[in-house]
Scaffold this active site. Structure first.
Site, mmCIF file in Angstrom:
data_model
loop_
_atom_site.group_PDB
_atom_site.id
_atom_site.type_symbol
_atom_site.label_atom_id
_atom_site.label_comp_id
_atom_site.label_asym_id
_atom_site.label_seq_id
_atom_site.Cartn_x
_atom_site.Cartn_y
_atom_site.Cartn_z
ATOM 1 N N GLU A 126 0.849 -1.186 0.000
ATOM 2 C CA GLU A 126 0.000 0.000 0.000
ATOM 3 C C GLU A 126 0.889 1.242 0.000
ATOM 4 O OE1 GLU A 126 -3.786 2.017 2.346
ATOM 5 O OE2 GLU A 126 -2.777 0.321 3.231
ATOM 6 N N GLY A 266 3.295 2.428 10.482
ATOM 7 C CA GLY A 266 3.134 1.806 11.785
ATOM 8 C C GLY A 266 2.786 0.344 11.647
ATOM 9 N N ALA A 267 1.906 0.031 10.688
ATOM 10 C CA ALA A 267 1.484 -1.349 10.454
ATOM 11 C C ALA A 267 0.683 -1.372 9.159
ATOM 12 C CB ALA A 267 0.647 -1.874 11.614
ATOM 13 N N MET A 268 0.410 -2.584 8.681
ATOM 14 C CA MET A 268 -0.312 -2.745 7.423
ATOM 15 C C MET A 268 -1.268 -3.914 7.534
ATOM 16 S SD MET A 268 -0.961 -1.761 4.438
ATOM 17 C CE MET A 268 -2.198 -2.591 3.453
ATOM 18 N N GLU A 269 -2.515 -3.694 7.065
ATOM 19 C CA GLU A 269 -3.609 -4.634 7.302
ATOM 20 C C GLU A 269 -3.732 -5.727 6.265
ATOM 21 O OE1 GLU A 269 -5.615 -1.231 4.896
ATOM 22 O OE2 GLU A 269 -4.033 -1.427 6.397
ATOM 23 N N ASN A 270 -2.666 -6.101 5.565
ATOM 24 C CA ASN A 270 -2.746 -7.150 4.556
ATOM 25 C C ASN A 270 -3.638 -8.289 5.040
ATOM 26 O OD1 ASN A 270 -0.343 -5.821 3.280
ATOM 27 N ND2 ASN A 270 0.646 -6.684 5.086
ATOM 28 N N HIS A 302 -6.659 -1.526 15.314
ATOM 29 C CA HIS A 302 -6.889 -0.828 14.048
ATOM 30 C C HIS A 302 -6.669 -1.756 12.853
ATOM 31 C CE1 HIS A 302 -6.755 2.798 11.390
ATOM 32 N NE2 HIS A 302 -5.976 2.002 10.659
ATOM 33 N N GLU A 303 -5.548 -2.443 12.839
ATOM 34 C CA GLU A 303 -5.251 -3.305 11.682
ATOM 35 C C GLU A 303 -6.209 -4.491 11.632
ATOM 36 O OE1 GLU A 303 -3.417 -1.894 9.643
ATOM 37 O OE2 GLU A 303 -2.604 -0.429 11.043
ATOM 38 N N HIS A 306 -9.539 -3.479 10.169
ATOM 39 C CA HIS A 306 -9.493 -3.324 8.713
ATOM 40 C C HIS A 306 -9.980 -4.585 7.988
ATOM 41 C CE1 HIS A 306 -8.021 0.507 7.438
ATOM 42 N NE2 HIS A 306 -6.894 0.463 8.127
#
Length: 883
Positions: A126, A266-270, A302-303, A306
């Site tokens: 992303e 910070g992080a990624m919701e893959n 949060h992730e 998602h």
């Protein structure tokens, strides 16, 4: 700078693709010196649009071969540019395409696409990183089912992960192995993920409300397993909360999290394989602060959230980014409020909104929640999209109530599961689920389209003869770049009327038969509007925008006495805090004006007494008291000035802090001792609140240069076992002239040199110091063995920490600007995303005096004329200079 300027992408130019990609079969042959990626695509013509070639995005790829059906293509059968692969003639309406590319993850310092760092492979796709892995339609409205085979050296990469469920694995010979992952849910390519490395994991399970068992794993580098328990607990809480509050259940058999040290975000919701910056996973009481623990809980939530708000339902195009991010931020804010102190959480969220998003709204990079254009989409992962977007969602909740909001969310998922949609689709679901809500939805839509922070001013008058109170409010939205004319917004005003007895009065609007007790929501929908309340027994003090019911700047004719009264009596915790902040801001800016006029700065006794009253009630709610005792930040105070007086704000704030510390010395010492750590360490809301109050008291004592305060700070640094207390004491010592300062910094670094995240705190402490030698120290720290310009966390801590340091970064001689320009130019070659984030610190340079403006402009123009400036940095610098 205009020569060869990148072209802006416009929302109005959106068009559906000529081809859909429905299935993706990927194979990765991970090898040092070159990774081979084989992509097999199931492609279908979009019969709703004009016939056109298949155009695939691709960057920094070595094309090995292209096959359509069973026919290998030659160079004359396609066109290739640095950004695209175009296949002009595809047979039929459905076709299979195989594309083989070679990439070099080990050379990827931008940390975008597939990269290798610390010996492990990782992806970040992303917003547009997938095009650096293989040729593809790299846009969020192309949703496909993925099947992924990953092969690598077994010894070097014993863990092979991708999205979905693990369906097979085996030995590939020659010391290699493979794993096959399949994701049954269609997703856009930005949610693709791959991780391969030498990792270990902790494991737990979660049983969904429908009775399915889900395996939960958190993968980290060996040696970090003992820092994952809090993150796992947060994940389980999140899954349970999403079922209870939103009715949403996880939809696969496994949920994996991987924590990596080199990560831009910070992080990624893959989908099912969340990749996190280690900052938001690793925590032990001796290495992480209370802020870290709360941040981990919020970001893990949060992730995970998602999975539905972003993954199952995603955004049609990147202009709709807040559709997933603003909504998910609101959801994680709700979650954190339920897990901890709701009033404290709201105050913290609004504080961040004002410090970063309001500043963005007031500068050259201001943009709507749904932007109209962009050059580089990475630049629009902004406080406006996230935090202001969350405030828009909160206004839905305020206007419709909890039940109406839930009806709208349920309809949204029922309509759009598995689709890529827009903010208009979300608004339509809310509208259609609440047909009798009485909301002007077309006017509400302006929150997505108009940039800037609305200002609301007003006054009230009481008529003792008729026992009526008339409240008049006016709204104004200033011009922003590209939007010179604004229309009135629909602004929900949550309010109460506080009577002389300190209690909320019943609210009856003229023409109504029944009263509303306590608090009610009014709709301010015109440039000027008056509301008359009847049966008001005595002159009230209005409590406006309770809970911060809209993201606005309020200017109301409160007297100092009114604000002091609300500090003591308002039933809304946020507005009790707000009254104190308003009073403090008024006082501080008055002192700044006195200083600028050559008058002595004298701190009014009434304000000091009011702070003492807050301190006397601190034991009732230590967490709230710690926030109520904290003065507005220097950066926020600067936003309230036409021309920011950096040195004046710093001097005024220090003067008031010292006065509070001296006047209330005994009460501060008592508060410190009463809230000293007792028993086993805990991150419960009560324990966090007590530590916050204790450390707020300590800060005031040091501001007053109190000898007992200094001794307490040294003792706390040397004996505390929790990082919250250690780092707070060290920060206070490091910002002082105490003779123990150098030794304290040195012993901390010696103890924690092998803990990267702890060292980030050490860098941050020195970068945010108000000492005159801060820039020299920061410059020297660039050569410290623990600093690495290629690591985003290090940059954010040292360089980012410094740019947030108002008095040091905005030094009158321009040295801070020169330092930042050097770092942006250096980072531009290594990691354009991080470079552009640092460049945003220049955005409000026109708000300062002429000397500072001249120095900032020189620095900006030097960056602007840098050869091979990335799109990321170009956009920020160009907008800053134009603004």
């Amino acid at each position: 700078m205009d020569k060869g300027s990148p072209k802006a992408i416009l929302l109005k130019d959106y068009a559906a693709p000529a081809w859909w990609i429905e299935t993706v079969d990927l194979s990765f042959d991970l090898r040092d010196g070159g990774t081979l990626v084989t992509s097999r695509l199931g492609v279908r013509r979009n019969l709703d649009v004009v016939r056109a070639p298949l155009v695939l995005d691709g960057q920094e790829l070595e094309l090995v071969s292209v096959t359509v059906g069973d026919r290998p293509l030659g160079p004359d059968d396609y066109a290739i540019t640095p950004d695209h692969l175009t296949i002009p003639d595809l047979p039929g309406d459905q076709v299979a395409i195989e594309i083989v590319t070679r990439i070099h993850p080990e050379k990827n310092t931008a940390l975008e696409g597939l990269y290798k760092s610390s010996g492990n492979y990782c992806t970040q796709c992303e917003a547009e990183g997938f095009r650096k892995i293989t040729y593809f339609q790299d846009r969020p409205d192309v949703m496909a089912k993925y099947r992924v085979r990953v092969e690598g050296d077994r010894a070097a990469y014993p863990v092979l992960l991708s999205n979905g469920n693990l369906v097979d694995q085996g030995d590939a010979g020659d010391g290699r192995h493979w794993a096959l992952w399949e994701d049954p849910w269609p997703k856009p390519c930005y949610l693709f993920a791959l991780v391969a490395g030498n990792l270990v994991h902790i494991e737990d399970r979660f049983r969904t409300r429908s009775g399915r068992d889900v395996t939960l794993r958190i993968y980290v580098e060996p040696g970090n397993e003992d820092k994952c328990a809090h993150a796992m607990e947060s994940l389980i809480k999140s899954m349970k909360w999403d079922e209870d509050v939103y009715g949403l259940e996880y939809d696969l058999d496994i949920f994996n999290i991987v924590a990596v040290g080199d990560f831009n975000m910070g992080a990624m919701e893959n989908k099912s394989l969340n990749v996190f910056n280690t900052k938001y996973i690793l925590a032990r009481p001796d290495t992480a602060t209370d802020t870290d623990f709360l941040g981990i809980e919020a970001v893990v939530a949060h992730e995970y959230f998602h999975n539905w708000t972003g993954n199952r339902v995603t955004c049609r195009d990147w202009f709709q980014l807040s559709l997933k991010e603003g909504l998910t931020v609101f959801r994680d804010q709700q979650f954190s409020a339920d897990m901890n102190s709701a009033p404290v959480k709201r105050i913290q969220d609004v504080t961040r909104l004002r410090q970063v998003q309001f500043a963005e709204d007031a500068g050259p990079t201001a943009h709507p929640v749904r932007p109209d254009s962009y050059i580089e989409i990475n630049n629009f992962y902004t406080p406006t999209v996230y935090e202001k977007g969350a405030e828009v969602l909160r206004m839905y909740h305020t206007l419709l109530g909890a039940a109406g909001y839930r009806r709208g969310i349920d309809l949204y998922f029922a309509r759009h599961d598995g689709q890529a949609v827009t903010t208009d689709d979300f608004l339509a679901a809310m509208r259609d689920a609440n047909p009798d809500a009485g909301v002007d939805w077309e006017q509400f839509r302006r929150w997505y389209a108009q940039a800037g922070t609305p200002g609301v001013s007003g006054e009230g008058s009481y008529d003792p003869a008729t026992h009526t109170y008339r409240l008049t409010l006016r709204q104004f939205l200033a011009p922003t770049p590209g939007q010179p004319v604004k229309l009135p917004m629909l602004i929900p005003v949550s309010l109460g009327l506080v009577g002389p007895d300190g209690k909320d009065q019943a609210l009856t609007l003229a023409g109504e038969d029944s009263a509303t007790a306590g608090t009610r929501v009014l709709a301010l929908n015109a440039a000027e509007q008056s509301f008359t309340f009847t049966e008001v027994p005595a002159p009230p003090v209005p409590s406006l925008f309770r809970g911060f019911s809209a993201p606005i700047k309020l200017s109301f004719d409160y007297s100092d006495a009114d604000l002091t009264f609300l500090m003591a009596n308002d039933s809304d915790p946020f507005n009790r805090w707000e009254a104190g902040q308003t009073l403090a801001s008024r006082l501080l800016l008055g002192l700044v004006a006195d200083r600028a006029a050559g008058r002595d700065m004298a701190v009014p006794k009434g304000f000091i007494d009011a702070m003492g009253a807050t301190l006397s009630r601190a034991s009732e709610d230590p967490a709230f008291a710690s926030l109520a005792l904290t003065l507005p930040s220097e950066n926020y105070l600067g936003q309230l000035m036409e021309v920011i007086d950096v040195d004046g704000i710093h001097a005024a704030r220090n003067l008031v802090r010292a006065a509070i510390g001296r006047t209330h010395r005994d009460a501060l010492l008592a508060a410190y001792r009463a809230n000293a750590e007792q028993g086993e360490f805990s991150v419960s809301p009560d324990a966090i609140g007590r530590r916050a109050l204790k450390n707020a008291a300590l800060a005031y004592l040091l501001a007053a240069d109190d000898a007992d305060g200094k001794a307490l700070a040294l003792a706390q640094y040397r004996t505390a076992t929790g990082m919250t207390d250690v780092i707070t004491a060290l920060a206070l010592i490091a910002d002082s002239d105490m003779p123990e300062r150098a030794d304290a910094l040195a012993t901390f670094a010696a103890k924690w040199k092998d803990e990267a995240l702890v060292m980030d705190k050490w860098f941050m402490i020195q970068a945010t110091s108000s000492r005159p030698d801060t820039l020299a120290n920061v410059t020297a720290l660039l050569s410290h063995p623990g600093f690495n310009i290629r690591n985003p966390n290090k940059v954010y801590s040292l360089v980012g920490g410094f740019t947030g340091n108002a008095v040091a970064f905005h030094a009158a001689d321009g040295s801070g600007y020169e330092f930042l320009a050097d770092r942006v130019i250096e980072l531009n070659k290594l990691n354009p995303q991080v470079a552009s984030r640092m460049a945003k610190s220049f955005a409000r340079w026109r708000k300062y005096d002429g000397e500072r403006q001249a120095a900032a402009k020189v620095a900006l123009e030097r960056v602007a004329h840098t050869p091979d400036l990335s799109r990321d940095v170009y956009e920020i610098i160009a907008r800053s200079l134009e603004g």
